[in-house]
Design an enzyme around this catalytic site. Sequence first.
Site, PDB file in Angstrom:
ATOM      1  N   CYS A  76      -6.034  19.351   8.924  1.00  0.00           N
ATOM      2  CA  CYS A  76      -6.905  18.424   8.199  1.00  0.00           C
ATOM      3  C   CYS A  76      -6.160  17.794   7.023  1.00  0.00           C
ATOM      4  CB  CYS A  76      -8.200  19.115   7.782  1.00  0.00           C
ATOM      5  SG  CYS A  76      -9.487  17.938   7.301  1.00  0.00           S
ATOM      6  N   HIS A 174     -10.143  20.932  12.805  1.00  0.00           N
ATOM      7  CA  HIS A 174      -9.997  22.312  12.327  1.00  0.00           C
ATOM      8  C   HIS A 174      -9.991  23.271  13.513  1.00  0.00           C
ATOM      9  CE1 HIS A 174     -10.550  21.789   7.954  1.00  0.00           C
ATOM     10  NE2 HIS A 174     -11.222  20.714   8.319  1.00  0.00           N
ATOM     11  N   GLU A 176      -9.462  26.396  13.479  1.00  0.00           N
ATOM     12  CA  GLU A 176     -10.090  27.659  13.060  1.00  0.00           C
ATOM     13  C   GLU A 176     -11.614  27.590  13.096  1.00  0.00           C
ATOM     14  OE1 GLU A 176     -10.127  25.322   9.239  1.00  0.00           O
ATOM     15  OE2 GLU A 176      -8.884  25.411  11.039  1.00  0.00           O
TER      16      GLU A 176
END
Length: 192
Positions: A76, A174, A176
Site C-alpha cells: 500500500c 493489502h 495481509e
Amino acid sequence: MIAIIKYNAGNTQSVQNALSRLGYLSVITDEPETILKADKVIFPGVGEASSAMKYLREKGLDKTILSITKPMLGICLGLQLMCKSSEENDTDCLGIFKTKVKRFPSFGIVPHMGWNNFNVLKGDLFRSIKKTEDVYYVHSYYAEINEETIASCDYILPFASAIQKDNYYATQFHPEKSAGVGEQILKNFLEL
C-alpha cells in the site's frame, strides 16, 4: 529472518500476525543493520506520504531500503513510497520504481475501499493466483501503470496493483487483509 520495517506509518502488527498464521517468525524494526541482515523484508504502510518519507530520511531508512539486496515487499503506502514521487503533499519518494503516484480523480468515490480483482497478472508473486480472485484495497492514491507493472486493476481508471523491479516487489492491495488469496501471495513472496 523476516524484517518488517517500522516507520510510524505501517500496519506492522497485522502483517506480523499474517506471517505468524503462515508459520513464519518476524521482527518489527527500524534498525538498519537488522533490516539489511534479513532474508526477506516487508515494507507495509498506512498513512500519509510526506510525513512517512520525513521519518524514513530522519532515521536513514531511505538509504537502507535502497541498499537491500534480498527480496523486499512494499504494501500500500509502501508501494507508493517506492515510486518516484507522490502527488500527496508533492512528495519526493524513494525512486525504486520510475512511476508517479497520483490522486484518484474526484468524479469517483475516493478512497477505493474494498475487494477487487485483477486485469493482468504475471510473475512468481502471483503463482497459482487467478485474475478473477479478489484482494482488499484501501487507498486514495495510485501508481500509474508502467513497464514494471506485474498486476493491474480498474477503479475509476486502470492502475498498477503490483510492481516489481529486480528484488523489489510491491502491492497496492493489502495481502495481509486479503484472506486466502492474500496468504498465498505472501507465501509466494516468502518462498522467492
